[in-house]
Design a protein around this motif. Structure first.
Motif, PDB file in Angstrom:
ATOM      1  N   ILE A  30       7.140  12.537   9.435  1.00 50.35           N
ATOM      2  CA  ILE A  30       7.032  11.370   8.562  1.00 50.35           C
ATOM      3  C   ILE A  30       6.297  11.749   7.286  1.00 50.35           C
ATOM      4  O   ILE A  30       5.199  12.309   7.335  1.00 50.35           O
ATOM      5  CB  ILE A  30       6.302  10.220   9.285  1.00 50.35           C
ATOM      6  N   GLN A  31       6.901  11.456   6.147  1.00 46.29           N
ATOM      7  CA  GLN A  31       6.220  11.671   4.882  1.00 46.29           C
ATOM      8  C   GLN A  31       5.129  10.621   4.731  1.00 46.29           C
ATOM      9  O   GLN A  31       5.366   9.431   4.955  1.00 46.29           O
ATOM     10  CB  GLN A  31       7.208  11.582   3.722  1.00 46.29           C
ATOM     11  N   LEU A  32       3.934  11.054   4.347  1.00 42.74           N
ATOM     12  CA  LEU A  32       2.769  10.173   4.343  1.00 42.74           C
ATOM     13  C   LEU A  32       2.006  10.325   3.040  1.00 42.74           C
ATOM     14  O   LEU A  32       1.753  11.441   2.574  1.00 42.74           O
ATOM     15  CB  LEU A  32       1.853  10.534   5.525  1.00 42.74           C
ATOM     16  N   LEU A  33       1.625   9.204   2.465  1.00 41.57           N
ATOM     17  CA  LEU A  33       0.785   9.191   1.278  1.00 41.57           C
ATOM     18  C   LEU A  33      -0.336   8.184   1.487  1.00 41.57           C
ATOM     19  O   LEU A  33      -0.082   7.018   1.780  1.00 41.57           O
ATOM     20  CB  LEU A  33       1.599   8.810   0.034  1.00 41.57           C
ATOM     21  N   LEU A  34      -1.580   8.642   1.335  1.00 46.96           N
ATOM     22  CA  LEU A  34      -2.759   7.785   1.414  1.00 46.96           C
ATOM     23  C   LEU A  34      -3.220   7.478   0.002  1.00 46.96           C
ATOM     24  O   LEU A  34      -3.512   8.392  -0.773  1.00 46.96           O
ATOM     25  CB  LEU A  34      -3.874   8.485   2.200  1.00 46.96           C
ATOM     26  N   SER A  35      -3.290   6.197  -0.344  1.00 45.39           N
ATOM     27  CA  SER A  35      -3.694   5.783  -1.682  1.00 45.39           C
ATOM     28  C   SER A  35      -5.072   5.129  -1.630  1.00 45.39           C
ATOM     29  O   SER A  35      -5.311   4.234  -0.819  1.00 45.39           O
ATOM     30  CB  SER A  35      -2.674   4.795  -2.264  1.00 45.39           C
ATOM     31  N   LEU A  36      -5.973   5.591  -2.505  1.00 44.45           N
ATOM     32  CA  LEU A  36      -7.327   5.054  -2.596  1.00 44.45           C
ATOM     33  C   LEU A  36      -7.560   4.495  -3.985  1.00 44.45           C
ATOM     34  O   LEU A  36      -7.055   5.026  -4.975  1.00 44.45           O
ATOM     35  CB  LEU A  36      -8.361   6.134  -2.290  1.00 44.45           C
ATOM     36  N   ALA A  37      -8.360   3.434  -4.053  1.00 42.71           N
ATOM     37  CA  ALA A  37      -8.571   2.766  -5.336  1.00 42.71           C
ATOM     38  C   ALA A  37      -9.407   3.599  -6.297  1.00 42.71           C
ATOM     39  O   ALA A  37      -9.304   3.452  -7.509  1.00 42.71           O
ATOM     40  CB  ALA A  37      -9.238   1.410  -5.113  1.00 42.71           C
ATOM     41  N   GLY A  38     -10.281   4.461  -5.760  1.00 42.44           N
ATOM     42  CA  GLY A  38     -11.091   5.317  -6.621  1.00 42.44           C
ATOM     43  C   GLY A  38     -12.454   4.743  -6.949  1.00 42.44           C
ATOM     44  O   GLY A  38     -13.077   5.150  -7.929  1.00 42.44           O
ATOM     45  N   ARG A  39     -12.952   3.817  -6.132  1.00 38.11           N
ATOM     46  CA  ARG A  39     -14.279   3.244  -6.396  1.00 38.11           C
ATOM     47  C   ARG A  39     -15.393   4.243  -6.114  1.00 38.11           C
ATOM     48  O   ARG A  39     -16.483   4.149  -6.676  1.00 38.11           O
ATOM     49  CB  ARG A  39     -14.483   1.987  -5.548  1.00 38.11           C
ATOM     50  N   THR A  40     -15.147   5.185  -5.204  1.00 33.23           N
ATOM     51  CA  THR A  40     -16.133   6.200  -4.845  1.00 33.23           C
ATOM     52  C   THR A  40     -15.788   7.508  -5.543  1.00 33.23           C
ATOM     53  O   THR A  40     -14.626   7.926  -5.533  1.00 33.23           O
ATOM     54  CB  THR A  40     -16.154   6.416  -3.321  1.00 33.23           C
ATOM     55  N   LYS A  41     -16.800   8.157  -6.145  1.00 34.42           N
ATOM     56  CA  LYS A  41     -16.544   9.369  -6.912  1.00 34.42           C
ATOM     57  C   LYS A  41     -16.044  10.516  -6.047  1.00 34.42           C
ATOM     58  O   LYS A  41     -15.177  11.283  -6.464  1.00 34.42           O
ATOM     59  CB  LYS A  41     -17.827   9.789  -7.642  1.00 34.42           C
ATOM     60  N   ALA A  42     -16.587  10.659  -4.842  1.00 31.39           N
ATOM     61  CA  ALA A  42     -16.210  11.786  -3.984  1.00 31.39           C
ATOM     62  C   ALA A  42     -15.896  11.270  -2.584  1.00 31.39           C
ATOM     63  O   ALA A  42     -16.675  11.452  -1.656  1.00 31.39           O
ATOM     64  CB  ALA A  42     -17.330  12.823  -3.935  1.00 31.39           C
ATOM     65  N   ALA A  44     -14.375  10.878   1.182  1.00 32.92           N
ATOM     66  CA  ALA A  44     -14.057  11.829   2.245  1.00 32.92           C
ATOM     67  C   ALA A  44     -12.559  11.735   2.533  1.00 32.92           C
ATOM     68  O   ALA A  44     -12.078  10.717   3.030  1.00 32.92           O
ATOM     69  CB  ALA A  44     -14.869  11.509   3.498  1.00 32.92           C
ATOM     70  N   LEU A  45     -11.829  12.788   2.205  1.00 35.72           N
ATOM     71  CA  LEU A  45     -10.381  12.766   2.336  1.00 35.72           C
ATOM     72  C   LEU A  45      -9.957  13.519   3.593  1.00 35.72           C
ATOM     73  O   LEU A  45     -10.501  14.580   3.910  1.00 35.72           O
ATOM     74  CB  LEU A  45      -9.730  13.407   1.108  1.00 35.72           C
ATOM     75  N   PRO A  46      -8.977  13.002   4.336  1.00 35.24           N
ATOM     76  CA  PRO A  46      -8.506  13.697   5.539  1.00 35.24           C
ATOM     77  C   PRO A  46      -7.746  14.967   5.180  1.00 35.24           C
ATOM     78  O   PRO A  46      -6.915  14.976   4.268  1.00 35.24           O
ATOM     79  CB  PRO A  46      -7.595  12.664   6.202  1.00 35.24           C
ATOM     80  N   ASP A  47      -8.021  16.043   5.892  1.00 35.49           N
ATOM     81  CA  ASP A  47      -7.355  17.318   5.640  1.00 35.49           C
ATOM     82  C   ASP A  47      -5.856  17.201   5.916  1.00 35.49           C
ATOM     83  O   ASP A  47      -5.425  16.560   6.880  1.00 35.49           O
ATOM     84  CB  ASP A  47      -7.944  18.413   6.533  1.00 35.49           C
ATOM     85  N   GLY A  48      -5.081  17.835   5.060  1.00 42.14           N
ATOM     86  CA  GLY A  48      -3.647  17.923   5.294  1.00 42.14           C
ATOM     87  C   GLY A  48      -2.861  16.676   4.984  1.00 42.14           C
ATOM     88  O   GLY A  48      -1.674  16.596   5.307  1.00 42.14           O
ATOM     89  N   VAL A  49      -3.512  15.689   4.347  1.00 46.63           N
ATOM     90  CA  VAL A  49      -2.836  14.431   4.022  1.00 46.63           C
ATOM     91  C   VAL A  49      -2.741  14.296   2.504  1.00 46.63           C
ATOM     92  O   VAL A  49      -3.750  14.415   1.803  1.00 46.63           O
ATOM     93  CB  VAL A  49      -3.588  13.219   4.606  1.00 46.63           C
ATOM     94  N   GLU A  50      -1.534  14.066   1.995  1.00 46.52           N
ATOM     95  CA  GLU A  50      -1.364  13.859   0.564  1.00 46.52           C
ATOM     96  C   GLU A  50      -2.066  12.566   0.155  1.00 46.52           C
ATOM     97  O   GLU A  50      -1.899  11.530   0.799  1.00 46.52           O
ATOM     98  CB  GLU A  50       0.118  13.793   0.207  1.00 46.52           C
ATOM     99  N   THR A  51      -2.836  12.640  -0.931  1.00 42.54           N
ATOM    100  CA  THR A  51      -3.655  11.508  -1.355  1.00 42.54           C
ATOM    101  C   THR A  51      -3.479  11.269  -2.848  1.00 42.54           C
ATOM    102  O   THR A  51      -3.347  12.220  -3.621  1.00 42.54           O
ATOM    103  CB  THR A  51      -5.144  11.773  -1.053  1.00 42.54           C
ATOM    104  N   ARG A  52      -3.473  10.002  -3.234  1.00 40.68           N
ATOM    105  CA  ARG A  52      -3.499   9.632  -4.644  1.00 40.68           C
ATOM    106  C   ARG A  52      -4.701   8.717  -4.870  1.00 40.68           C
ATOM    107  O   ARG A  52      -5.113   7.992  -3.975  1.00 40.68           O
ATOM    108  CB  ARG A  52      -2.199   8.950  -5.087  1.00 40.68           C
ATOM    109  N   ILE A  53      -5.241   8.767  -6.082  1.00 40.91           N
ATOM    110  CA  ILE A  53      -6.412   7.970  -6.446  1.00 40.91           C
ATOM    111  C   ILE A  53      -6.050   7.084  -7.634  1.00 40.91           C
ATOM    112  O   ILE A  53      -5.485   7.561  -8.621  1.00 40.91           O
ATOM    113  CB  ILE A  53      -7.614   8.858  -6.826  1.00 40.91           C
ATOM    114  N   GLY A  54      -6.392   5.795  -7.539  1.00 41.20           N
ATOM    115  CA  GLY A  54      -6.167   4.893  -8.659  1.00 41.20           C
ATOM    116  C   GLY A  54      -5.258   3.739  -8.314  1.00 41.20           C
ATOM    117  O   GLY A  54      -4.594   3.722  -7.273  1.00 41.20           O
ATOM    118  N   GLY A  55      -5.245   2.742  -9.195  1.00 40.90           N
ATOM    119  CA  GLY A  55      -4.429   1.558  -8.974  1.00 40.90           C
ATOM    120  C   GLY A  55      -2.968   1.769  -9.348  1.00 40.90           C
ATOM    121  O   GLY A  55      -2.564   2.830  -9.837  1.00 40.90           O
TER     122      GLY A  55
END
Length: 249
Positions: A30-42, A44-55
């Motif tokens: 399954i293709q997976l993308l985790l999106s975070l709003a970016g309120r926290t500067k750093a 904790a991101l899960p290893d091996g998971v594609e992530t995007r930051i921002g609205g």
């Protein structure tokens, strides 16, 4: 040949990262993308998971993103109080024509020794504090503005990151993530002479230490009630969320 499912997780809770790791481990197809709003500067991101930051630019922007990237399923795992984001998620899923559900962890429940006063909103939480109180505001920077109207208070704020702008009122600032150790939270309250805890009923184990510390110190807790739940399917635990994400469309 049928294309692989594409799951978009709207993050903002600890459970979002746990779910992303579990999905990546159990269903690597399954293709997976985790999106975070970016309120926290750093974060904790899960290893091996594609992530995007921002609205995304509101519901229309999120719908456009999902159509352009071929997202086939949307799970809202944002904070229980992220009403605007949840509303946008529902509207975006409708516009894009894809299934969407919301993960909501259980709220905290009072136990013997708790001194809770449940209130409807930030303003009523502010007004519930007695004159001269020294409250610990465990609310996040975007939720403290109403307290500027109570100059009689001596608040202590905790924020994960140091603010980029000056605080909107005089307060003691504590930076860093909440401890999961009850004794450490209690010591922090004693060190700062805290008289009340003000927080939201976020639920979950990670933020509960402050509630237990207030109980141990017999501090009153001004607890802001949860907003109404969003429309659509509500998933109450991680197993249910994983099952929904991996079930046939």
């Amino acid at each position: 040949m049928e294309e692989a499912p594409f799951v978009l997780l709207l993050g903002g809770t600890a459970e979002a990262s746990v779910l992303a790791r579990r999905l990546r481990t159990t269903r690597p197809d399954i293709q997976l993308l985790l999106s975070l709003a970016g309120r926290t500067k750093a974060p904790a991101l899960p290893d091996g998971v594609e992530t995007r930051i921002g609205g995304f630019g509101g519901a229309a922007g999120l719908a456009r993103f999902m159509r352009e990237h071929g997202v086939t399923r949307l799970l809202d795992t944002t904070h229980p109080y992220a009403v605007g984001m949840s509303r946008n998620a529902g509207e975006a899923a409708r516009l894009a024509g894809i299934p969407r559900a919301t993960f909501l962890r259980a709220p905290w429940e009072p136990v013997d020794g708790d001194r809770w006063q449940e209130v409807a909103c930030l303003r009523t939480a502010r007004d519930a504090l007695p004159s001269g109180a020294r409250p610990f505001l465990a609310l996040g920077s975007q939720h403290i503005a109403p307290f500027r109207h109570r100059p009689d208070l001596c608040p202590v704020l905790r924020q994960v990151d140091a603010p980029a702008e000056p605080l909107p009122f005089a307060a003691t600032l504590v930076t860093g993530k909440p401890s999961q150790d009850v004794a450490e939270e209690a010591e922090l309250f004693r060190e700062h002479g805290i008289t009340h805890l003000v927080c939201r009923n976020s639920g979950g184990a990670r933020g509960y230490a402050k509630i237990a510390a207030a109980r141990n110190l017999q501090l009153p807790v001004i607890l802001i009630q949860r907003p109404p739940e969003p429309d659509g399917p509500i998933l109450r635990d991680l197993d249910a969320a994983l099952s929904w994400l991996t079930s046939p469309s």
